[in-house]
Design an enzyme around this catalytic site. Structure first.
Site, mmCIF file in Angstrom:
data_model
loop_
_atom_site.group_PDB
_atom_site.id
_atom_site.type_symbol
_atom_site.label_atom_id
_atom_site.label_comp_id
_atom_site.label_asym_id
_atom_site.label_seq_id
_atom_site.Cartn_x
_atom_site.Cartn_y
_atom_site.Cartn_z
ATOM 1 N N THR A 1 0.943 -1.123 0.146
ATOM 2 C CA THR A 1 -0.202 0.186 0.066
ATOM 3 C C THR A 1 0.831 1.331 0.048
ATOM 4 O OG1 THR A 1 -1.589 -1.295 1.180
ATOM 5 C CG2 THR A 1 -2.039 1.298 1.345
ATOM 6 N N HIS B 1 25.261 8.215 -31.910
ATOM 7 C CA HIS B 1 24.417 7.353 -31.904
ATOM 8 C C HIS B 1 23.245 7.628 -32.992
ATOM 9 C CE1 HIS B 1 23.758 6.613 -27.267
ATOM 10 N NE2 HIS B 1 25.044 6.788 -27.533
#
Length: 457
Positions: free
Chosen positions: A166, A287
Protein backbone atom coordinates in the site's frame (compact mmCIF):
# COMPACT_ATOMS: atom_id res chain seq x y z
CA UNK A 1 -2.87 -20.86 -14.81
CA UNK A 2 -2.23 -18.07 -17.32
CA UNK A 3 -1.09 -14.76 -15.87
CA UNK A 4 -3.94 -12.26 -15.79
CA UNK A 5 -3.81 -8.48 -15.79
CA UNK A 6 -6.29 -6.48 -13.76
CA UNK A 7 -6.45 -2.83 -14.73
CA UNK A 8 -7.47 -0.38 -12.04
CA UNK A 9 -7.36 2.89 -14.00
CA UNK A 10 -11.06 3.51 -13.40
CA UNK A 11 -10.78 3.01 -9.62
CA UNK A 12 -7.19 3.57 -8.50
CA UNK A 13 -6.83 6.26 -11.16
CA UNK A 14 -9.51 8.33 -9.43
CA UNK A 15 -7.25 8.43 -6.37
CA UNK A 16 -4.77 10.55 -8.30
CA UNK A 17 -5.10 14.16 -7.25
CA UNK A 18 -7.70 16.05 -9.26
CA UNK A 19 -9.04 13.06 -11.22
CA UNK A 20 -12.72 12.12 -11.47
CA UNK A 21 -14.04 10.22 -14.48
CA UNK A 22 -17.46 10.79 -16.04
CA UNK A 23 -19.30 7.52 -16.67
CA UNK A 24 -18.99 7.97 -20.44
CA UNK A 25 -15.24 8.45 -20.15
CA UNK A 26 -15.02 5.31 -18.01
CA UNK A 27 -16.94 3.39 -20.68
CA UNK A 28 -14.62 4.71 -23.39
CA UNK A 29 -11.57 3.63 -21.37
CA UNK A 30 -13.21 0.26 -20.65
CA UNK A 31 -13.58 -0.33 -24.39
CA UNK A 32 -9.91 0.52 -24.97
CA UNK A 33 -8.84 -1.81 -22.18
CA UNK A 34 -10.95 -4.63 -23.60
CA UNK A 35 -9.41 -4.08 -27.04
CA UNK A 36 -5.99 -4.22 -25.35
CA UNK A 37 -6.96 -7.68 -24.04
CA UNK A 38 -6.97 -6.78 -20.34
CA UNK A 39 -8.64 -9.61 -18.41
CA UNK A 40 -10.29 -7.79 -15.50
CA UNK A 41 -11.27 -4.13 -15.16
CA UNK A 42 -11.77 -2.59 -11.74
CA UNK A 43 -14.46 -0.02 -12.40
CA UNK A 44 -14.88 1.80 -9.07
CA UNK A 45 -16.11 1.81 -5.48
CA UNK A 46 -19.93 1.92 -5.54
CA UNK A 47 -20.25 2.08 -1.77
CA UNK A 48 -18.88 5.64 -1.68
CA UNK A 49 -22.14 7.27 -2.80
CA UNK A 50 -25.32 6.74 -4.80
CA UNK A 51 -23.66 8.63 -7.66
CA UNK A 52 -20.66 6.30 -7.65
CA UNK A 53 -22.95 3.29 -7.58
CA UNK A 54 -24.81 4.56 -10.64
CA UNK A 55 -21.55 5.20 -12.51
CA UNK A 56 -20.29 1.70 -11.66
CA UNK A 57 -23.58 0.19 -12.83
CA UNK A 58 -23.39 1.99 -16.19
CA UNK A 59 -19.79 0.91 -16.75
CA UNK A 60 -20.36 -2.72 -15.74
CA UNK A 61 -23.35 -3.00 -18.07
CA UNK A 62 -21.17 -1.77 -20.95
CA UNK A 63 -18.57 -4.52 -20.55
CA UNK A 64 -18.36 -6.84 -23.56
CA UNK A 65 -15.44 -9.12 -22.80
CA UNK A 66 -13.54 -8.19 -19.65
CA UNK A 67 -14.71 -9.25 -16.23
CA UNK A 68 -15.58 -6.33 -13.95
CA UNK A 69 -14.55 -5.87 -10.33
CA UNK A 70 -15.71 -3.31 -7.77
CA UNK A 71 -14.09 -2.23 -4.53
CA UNK A 72 -15.78 -2.66 -1.12
CA UNK A 73 -14.95 -2.42 2.52
CA UNK A 74 -15.83 -5.47 4.61
CA UNK A 75 -19.31 -4.19 5.51
CA UNK A 76 -22.72 -5.37 4.37
CA UNK A 77 -23.83 -2.07 2.85
CA UNK A 78 -20.88 -1.97 0.47
CA UNK A 79 -21.22 -5.63 -0.48
CA UNK A 80 -24.85 -4.96 -1.38
CA UNK A 81 -23.85 -1.89 -3.42
CA UNK A 82 -21.45 -3.98 -5.52
CA UNK A 83 -24.16 -6.57 -6.12
CA UNK A 84 -26.68 -3.90 -7.18
CA UNK A 85 -24.13 -2.36 -9.56
CA UNK A 86 -23.74 -5.68 -11.38
CA UNK A 87 -20.06 -6.55 -10.96
CA UNK A 88 -18.62 -9.98 -11.70
CA UNK A 89 -16.11 -9.65 -8.86
CA UNK A 90 -16.08 -7.87 -5.54
CA UNK A 91 -12.79 -6.67 -4.11
CA UNK A 92 -13.19 -6.74 -0.32
CA UNK A 93 -10.27 -5.34 1.65
CA UNK A 94 -9.11 -4.98 5.23
CA UNK A 95 -5.86 -4.65 7.16
CA UNK A 96 -4.71 -6.26 10.34
CA UNK A 97 -1.30 -4.84 11.31
CA UNK A 98 -1.01 -2.71 14.46
CA UNK A 99 -0.98 0.65 12.70
CA UNK A 100 -4.17 -0.19 10.79
CA UNK A 101 -5.96 -1.53 13.85
CA UNK A 102 -5.19 1.71 15.70
CA UNK A 103 -5.70 4.27 12.92
CA UNK A 104 -8.59 2.72 10.97
CA UNK A 105 -10.46 0.18 13.07
CA UNK A 106 -10.78 1.80 16.49
CA UNK A 107 -8.39 -0.65 18.17
CA UNK A 108 -10.48 -3.68 17.23
CA UNK A 109 -8.72 -7.00 17.69
CA UNK A 110 -7.42 -9.16 14.83
CA UNK A 111 -10.15 -11.68 15.64
CA UNK A 112 -12.83 -9.01 15.22
CA UNK A 113 -11.42 -7.96 11.85
CA UNK A 114 -11.22 -11.63 10.79
CA UNK A 115 -14.89 -12.16 11.71
CA UNK A 116 -15.94 -9.01 9.83
CA UNK A 117 -14.04 -10.13 6.73
CA UNK A 118 -15.44 -13.66 6.84
CA UNK A 119 -19.01 -12.39 7.16
CA UNK A 120 -18.59 -10.00 4.21
CA UNK A 121 -17.08 -12.71 2.02
CA UNK A 122 -19.84 -15.19 2.90
CA UNK A 123 -22.48 -12.57 2.10
CA UNK A 124 -20.86 -11.79 -1.25
CA UNK A 125 -20.71 -15.47 -2.19
CA UNK A 126 -24.42 -15.88 -1.36
CA UNK A 127 -25.09 -13.03 -3.80
CA UNK A 128 -23.23 -14.88 -6.56
CA UNK A 129 -20.15 -12.67 -6.63
CA UNK A 130 -16.61 -13.89 -7.12
CA UNK A 131 -14.46 -12.57 -4.30
CA UNK A 132 -10.99 -11.11 -4.26
CA UNK A 133 -9.89 -10.38 -0.72
CA UNK A 134 -7.09 -7.84 -0.34
CA UNK A 135 -4.85 -7.66 2.70
CA UNK A 136 -4.09 -3.96 2.72
CA UNK A 137 -0.62 -2.84 3.84
CA UNK A 138 0.63 -6.41 3.47
CA UNK A 139 4.21 -5.14 3.11
CA UNK A 140 4.13 -3.91 6.74
CA UNK A 141 2.24 -6.91 8.10
CA UNK A 142 3.93 -9.88 9.74
CA UNK A 143 3.74 -13.24 7.98
CA UNK A 144 1.79 -14.65 10.91
CA UNK A 145 -0.92 -12.02 10.50
CA UNK A 146 -0.95 -12.37 6.70
CA UNK A 147 -1.39 -16.11 7.02
CA UNK A 148 -4.06 -15.73 9.73
CA UNK A 149 -6.22 -13.34 7.72
CA UNK A 150 -5.56 -14.93 4.33
CA UNK A 151 -6.51 -18.44 5.48
CA UNK A 152 -9.64 -17.09 7.15
CA UNK A 153 -10.65 -15.38 3.89
CA UNK A 154 -10.07 -18.54 1.86
CA UNK A 155 -12.04 -20.54 4.43
CA UNK A 156 -14.95 -18.11 4.06
CA UNK A 157 -14.97 -18.60 0.28
CA UNK A 158 -12.57 -16.02 -1.20
CA UNK A 159 -11.57 -16.98 -4.73
CA UNK A 160 -8.32 -15.05 -4.70
CA UNK A 161 -6.09 -13.30 -2.18
CA UNK A 162 -4.44 -9.99 -3.05
CA UNK A 163 -1.36 -8.69 -1.28
CA UNK A 164 -1.14 -4.91 -1.33
CA UNK A 165 2.11 -2.99 -0.97
CA UNK A 166 0.00 0.00 0.00
CA UNK A 167 2.82 2.45 0.66
CA UNK A 168 5.25 1.07 -1.90
CA UNK A 169 8.08 -0.09 0.35
CA UNK A 170 8.78 -3.62 -0.88
CA UNK A 171 11.98 -4.46 -2.73
CA UNK A 172 11.78 -7.17 -5.40
CA UNK A 173 13.36 -9.72 -3.05
CA UNK A 174 10.89 -8.96 -0.27
CA UNK A 175 7.93 -9.01 -2.66
CA UNK A 176 9.01 -12.29 -4.27
CA UNK A 177 9.60 -14.03 -0.97
CA UNK A 178 6.20 -13.02 0.43
CA UNK A 179 4.31 -13.99 -2.72
CA UNK A 180 6.08 -17.34 -2.94
CA UNK A 181 5.22 -18.15 0.66
CA UNK A 182 1.60 -17.07 0.16
CA UNK A 183 1.24 -19.30 -2.90
CA UNK A 184 2.69 -22.26 -1.03
CA UNK A 185 0.97 -21.83 2.34
CA UNK A 186 -2.30 -19.98 1.83
CA UNK A 187 -3.15 -22.24 -1.13
CA UNK A 188 -4.92 -19.60 -3.20
CA UNK A 189 -4.41 -17.68 -6.39
CA UNK A 190 -2.34 -14.66 -5.38
CA UNK A 191 -2.77 -11.18 -6.79
CA UNK A 192 -0.51 -8.20 -6.08
CA UNK A 193 -1.31 -4.49 -5.87
CA UNK A 194 1.98 -2.61 -5.92
CA UNK A 195 2.49 1.11 -5.29
CA UNK A 196 5.41 2.99 -6.79
CA UNK A 197 6.62 5.23 -3.95
CA UNK A 198 10.20 4.00 -4.31
CA UNK A 199 9.98 3.51 -8.08
CA UNK A 200 10.00 -0.29 -7.67
CA UNK A 201 6.41 -1.20 -8.58
CA UNK A 202 7.24 -2.72 -11.97
CA UNK A 203 10.31 -4.55 -10.66
CA UNK A 204 8.18 -5.92 -7.83
CA UNK A 205 5.55 -7.04 -10.34
CA UNK A 206 8.18 -9.08 -12.21
CA UNK A 207 9.38 -10.59 -8.93
CA UNK A 208 5.78 -11.48 -8.04
CA UNK A 209 5.28 -13.18 -11.41
CA UNK A 210 8.44 -15.23 -10.92
CA UNK A 211 7.18 -16.19 -7.45
CA UNK A 212 3.86 -17.50 -8.78
CA UNK A 213 1.42 -14.57 -8.67
CA UNK A 214 -1.62 -15.14 -10.87
CA UNK A 215 -2.84 -11.55 -11.24
CA UNK A 216 -1.00 -8.21 -11.44
CA UNK A 217 -2.82 -4.92 -10.82
CA UNK A 218 -1.99 -2.07 -13.22
CA UNK A 219 -3.25 1.26 -14.44
CA UNK A 220 -2.69 3.13 -17.70
CA UNK A 221 0.42 5.31 -17.26
CA UNK A 222 0.54 4.00 -13.68
CA UNK A 223 -1.86 6.70 -12.41
CA UNK A 224 -3.13 6.39 -8.86
CA UNK A 225 -2.66 7.46 -5.27
CA UNK A 226 0.55 9.46 -4.67
CA UNK A 227 3.10 8.10 -7.17
CA UNK A 228 0.70 5.51 -8.59
CA UNK A 229 1.03 1.79 -9.28
CA UNK A 230 2.39 -0.54 -11.99
CA UNK A 231 2.08 1.01 -15.45
CA UNK A 232 0.04 -1.28 -17.72
CA UNK A 233 1.80 -0.02 -20.85
CA UNK A 234 5.33 -0.60 -19.55
CA UNK A 235 4.43 -3.99 -18.12
CA UNK A 236 2.81 -5.11 -21.37
CA UNK A 237 6.01 -4.34 -23.30
CA UNK A 238 8.24 -5.98 -20.68
CA UNK A 239 6.12 -9.14 -20.71
CA UNK A 240 6.43 -9.35 -24.47
CA UNK A 241 10.14 -8.58 -24.65
CA UNK A 242 11.33 -10.59 -21.64
CA UNK A 243 8.80 -13.41 -21.26
CA UNK A 244 7.42 -13.78 -24.78
CA UNK A 245 3.90 -12.86 -23.65
CA UNK A 246 2.10 -12.16 -26.96
CA UNK A 247 -1.21 -11.19 -25.40
CA UNK A 248 -1.39 -7.44 -26.01
CA UNK A 249 -1.70 -5.42 -29.25
CA UNK A 250 1.20 -3.12 -28.35
CA UNK A 251 0.59 -0.84 -31.32
CA UNK A 252 -2.51 0.42 -29.45
CA UNK A 253 -0.37 1.89 -26.65
CA UNK A 254 -0.46 5.52 -27.90
CA UNK A 255 -4.26 5.41 -28.05
CA UNK A 256 -4.49 4.28 -24.41
CA UNK A 257 -1.90 6.84 -23.33
CA UNK A 258 -3.58 9.74 -25.12
CA UNK A 259 -7.01 8.83 -23.74
CA UNK A 260 -5.80 8.92 -20.14
CA UNK A 261 -3.79 12.08 -20.70
CA UNK A 262 -6.83 13.80 -22.17
CA UNK A 263 -9.29 12.72 -19.48
CA UNK A 264 -6.98 13.37 -16.51
CA UNK A 265 -4.76 16.24 -17.60
CA UNK A 266 -1.78 14.13 -16.49
CA UNK A 267 1.24 14.35 -18.78
CA UNK A 268 4.05 11.81 -18.33
CA UNK A 269 7.51 13.32 -18.49
CA UNK A 270 9.63 13.14 -21.63
CA UNK A 271 11.83 10.39 -20.19
CA UNK A 272 8.94 8.01 -19.45
CA UNK A 273 9.69 4.60 -20.99
CA UNK A 274 7.58 3.61 -24.02
CA UNK A 275 5.28 6.70 -24.11
CA UNK A 276 7.63 9.58 -23.24
CA UNK A 277 8.49 12.11 -25.92
CA UNK A 278 12.16 11.14 -25.89
CA UNK A 279 11.70 7.36 -25.69
CA UNK A 280 12.70 6.90 -29.35
CA UNK A 281 14.63 10.13 -29.93
CA UNK A 282 18.33 10.00 -30.87
CA UNK A 283 20.54 13.10 -30.62
CA UNK A 284 24.14 12.12 -29.88
CA UNK A 285 26.19 12.41 -33.09
CA UNK A 286 27.55 8.89 -32.74
CA UNK A 287 24.16 7.42 -31.87
CA UNK A 288 22.56 9.15 -34.85
CA UNK A 289 25.18 7.83 -37.25
CA UNK A 290 24.78 4.28 -35.92
CA UNK A 291 20.97 4.34 -35.85
CA UNK A 292 20.80 5.59 -39.41
CA UNK A 293 22.84 2.55 -40.47
CA UNK A 294 21.28 0.00 -38.11
CA UNK A 295 18.46 1.09 -35.82
CA UNK A 296 18.89 -1.92 -33.56
CA UNK A 297 22.23 -0.47 -32.42
CA UNK A 298 20.46 1.78 -29.91
CA UNK A 299 16.91 0.40 -29.84
CA UNK A 300 15.66 -2.76 -28.15
CA UNK A 301 12.79 -2.98 -30.64
CA UNK A 302 11.41 -0.83 -33.47
CA UNK A 303 9.24 2.04 -32.16
CA UNK A 304 6.49 1.01 -34.61
CA UNK A 305 5.95 -2.06 -32.43
CA UNK A 306 4.40 0.19 -29.79
CA UNK A 307 2.77 2.66 -32.17
CA UNK A 308 5.62 5.20 -32.04
CA UNK A 309 8.02 6.67 -34.58
CA UNK A 310 11.75 7.18 -34.40
CA UNK A 311 13.02 10.76 -34.22
CA UNK A 312 16.59 11.63 -35.16
CA UNK A 313 17.91 15.10 -34.27
CA UNK A 314 21.23 15.68 -35.95
CA UNK A 315 22.10 19.12 -34.61
CA UNK A 316 23.11 20.07 -31.07
CA UNK A 317 21.39 23.10 -29.53
CA UNK A 318 23.29 26.37 -29.79
CA UNK A 319 25.13 27.38 -26.64
CA UNK A 320 23.18 30.33 -25.22
CA UNK A 321 23.00 32.37 -22.05
CA UNK A 322 22.72 30.51 -18.72
CA UNK A 323 19.21 29.29 -17.94
CA UNK A 324 19.58 28.90 -14.17
CA UNK A 325 19.59 32.65 -13.74
CA UNK A 326 16.37 34.03 -12.23
CA UNK A 327 17.15 37.60 -13.27
CA UNK A 328 14.39 39.59 -14.90
CA UNK A 329 14.84 39.52 -18.65
CA UNK A 330 12.78 41.54 -21.10
CA UNK A 331 12.58 39.74 -24.42
CA UNK A 332 12.00 41.32 -27.79
CA UNK A 333 9.15 39.82 -29.87
CA UNK A 334 9.96 39.75 -33.56
CA UNK A 335 8.06 39.58 -36.81
CA UNK A 336 8.49 36.29 -38.65
CA UNK A 337 6.58 34.53 -41.39
CA UNK A 338 4.98 31.18 -40.56
CA UNK A 339 6.88 29.30 -43.27
CA UNK A 340 9.57 28.54 -40.66
CA UNK A 341 7.07 26.06 -39.22
CA UNK A 342 6.26 22.65 -40.62
CA UNK A 343 2.68 22.41 -41.99
CA UNK A 344 2.42 26.26 -42.17
CA UNK A 345 2.58 28.85 -44.94
CA UNK A 346 3.03 32.58 -44.36
CA UNK A 347 -0.66 33.34 -44.97
CA UNK A 348 -2.63 36.53 -44.41
CA UNK A 349 -1.86 39.19 -41.82
CA UNK A 350 1.28 39.84 -39.84
CA UNK A 351 2.77 37.19 -37.56
CA UNK A 352 4.80 38.00 -34.44
CA UNK A 353 6.78 35.55 -32.33
CA UNK A 354 6.01 36.67 -28.78
CA UNK A 355 7.90 33.99 -26.87
CA UNK A 356 10.03 30.96 -27.59
CA UNK A 357 13.62 29.85 -26.94
CA UNK A 358 14.87 32.67 -29.17
CA UNK A 359 13.13 35.38 -27.18
CA UNK A 360 14.31 33.89 -23.89
CA UNK A 361 16.44 30.75 -23.77
CA UNK A 362 14.74 29.79 -20.48
CA UNK A 363 11.28 29.62 -22.04
CA UNK A 364 9.26 26.41 -21.78
CA UNK A 365 6.52 27.60 -24.14
CA UNK A 366 6.01 29.05 -27.59
CA UNK A 367 3.59 31.94 -28.27
CA UNK A 368 2.78 33.81 -31.47
CA UNK A 369 0.27 36.47 -32.38
CA UNK A 370 -1.08 37.18 -35.85
CA UNK A 371 -2.93 40.40 -36.70
CA UNK A 372 -5.62 40.45 -39.37
CA UNK A 373 -6.83 43.60 -41.18
CA UNK A 374 -9.70 42.52 -43.48
CA UNK A 375 -7.34 40.28 -45.42
CA UNK A 376 -8.34 37.88 -48.16
CA UNK A 377 -9.39 34.48 -46.72
CA UNK A 378 -6.74 31.81 -47.13
CA UNK A 379 -6.21 28.25 -45.93
CA UNK A 380 -2.65 28.63 -44.67
CA UNK A 381 -2.25 25.84 -42.07
CA UNK A 382 -2.33 22.09 -42.72
CA UNK A 383 -3.62 19.67 -40.11
CA UNK A 384 -0.96 18.71 -37.57
CA UNK A 385 -0.51 17.27 -34.09
CA UNK A 386 1.59 18.29 -31.09
CA UNK A 387 2.90 16.08 -28.31
CA UNK A 388 1.92 18.80 -25.82
CA UNK A 389 -1.18 20.87 -25.10
CA UNK A 390 -1.83 24.13 -26.93
CA UNK A 391 -4.36 26.97 -27.03
CA UNK A 392 -5.97 29.18 -29.69
CA UNK A 393 -7.26 32.63 -28.69
CA UNK A 394 -9.28 34.73 -31.17
CA UNK A 395 -9.83 38.41 -30.29
CA UNK A 396 -11.55 40.96 -32.56
CA UNK A 397 -10.68 44.66 -32.84
CA UNK A 398 -13.86 45.88 -31.14
CA UNK A 399 -13.88 46.78 -27.43
CA UNK A 400 -15.85 43.62 -26.59
CA UNK A 401 -13.50 41.37 -28.56
CA UNK A 402 -15.87 40.74 -31.46
CA UNK A 403 -15.03 41.34 -35.09
CA UNK A 404 -12.90 38.37 -36.15
CA UNK A 405 -14.07 35.16 -37.85
CA UNK A 406 -11.88 32.10 -38.33
CA UNK A 407 -12.43 28.41 -38.91
CA UNK A 408 -11.00 25.72 -36.63
CA UNK A 409 -10.55 22.05 -37.48
CA UNK A 410 -10.13 19.49 -34.70
CA UNK A 411 -10.01 15.75 -35.42
CA UNK A 412 -13.00 15.16 -37.73
CA UNK A 413 -14.86 18.36 -36.82
CA UNK A 414 -14.75 21.79 -38.45
CA UNK A 415 -16.40 24.87 -36.96
CA UNK A 416 -16.59 28.57 -37.81
CA UNK A 417 -15.47 30.52 -34.74
CA UNK A 418 -16.56 34.09 -33.95
CA UNK A 419 -14.38 36.08 -31.57
CA UNK A 420 -13.91 36.38 -28.70
CA UNK A 421 -13.14 32.68 -28.40
CA UNK A 422 -10.60 30.40 -26.73
CA UNK A 423 -9.99 26.78 -27.76
CA UNK A 424 -7.98 24.20 -25.79
CA UNK A 425 -6.25 21.56 -27.90
CA UNK A 426 -5.06 18.48 -25.99
CA UNK A 427 -1.81 16.77 -26.86
CA UNK A 428 -2.17 14.21 -29.63
CA UNK A 429 -5.23 15.81 -31.27
CA UNK A 430 -5.00 16.70 -34.95
CA UNK A 431 -5.99 20.31 -35.61
CA UNK A 432 -5.65 23.37 -37.85
CA UNK A 433 -7.23 26.81 -38.36
CA UNK A 434 -7.62 29.41 -41.10
CA UNK A 435 -8.69 33.02 -41.37
CA UNK A 436 -12.13 33.82 -42.80
CA UNK A 437 -12.82 37.56 -42.34
CA UNK A 438 -12.67 40.58 -40.07
CA UNK A 439 -10.08 42.36 -37.97
CA UNK A 440 -8.34 41.24 -34.82
CA UNK A 441 -5.66 38.95 -33.47
CA UNK A 442 -5.06 35.23 -33.29
CA UNK A 443 -2.80 34.04 -30.46
CA UNK A 444 -1.37 30.52 -30.34
CA UNK A 445 0.36 29.20 -27.22
CA UNK A 446 2.14 25.83 -27.43
CA UNK A 447 3.59 24.28 -24.28
CA UNK A 448 7.00 23.62 -25.82
CA UNK A 449 9.92 26.03 -26.38
CA UNK A 450 10.55 24.91 -29.97
CA UNK A 451 7.48 24.56 -32.18
CA UNK A 452 8.78 22.11 -34.76
CA UNK A 453 10.19 19.74 -32.14
CA UNK A 454 6.76 19.53 -30.49
CA UNK A 455 5.20 18.19 -33.69
CA UNK A 456 4.35 14.56 -34.26
CA UNK A 457 5.61 13.62 -37.70
Amino acid sequence: MRLKILDSTLREGEQQSGVRFHSQDKIHLLRLLEEFQVDIVEVGHPGISAEDEQVCKEVASASRRAETLMHARAISEEVQAVHRAGADWIGIWASINPISLTAKFGDKSPAQIKDRVAYAIEEAKKLGLQVRFTIEDASRTSWEDLFYLGKAAVGAGADRISLADTIGIWTPNECGETVKRAVEEIHSDIEVHLHNDLGLATANALAAIDAGASVIDTSILGIGERTGIVDLLQLAVILKEKIGFQHFPLERIPELSHAVQWTTGFRPDHLRPIVGKNAFTHTSRYHVQAVQKEAHTYEMFPPEQVGRKRKVIGERPQLDSPVLSTALRVGSPFEKGASELKYHRNGPGTRWVLMDHRVDSRSTLYAIQRTFEDNEPENHVDRHTHDCDSVFVFWGDRPDGTGLICCVQMEGEEQVVHSPASIFIPAGIEHAYYYVSGKGTYTNIVLAPEYNQSLRS
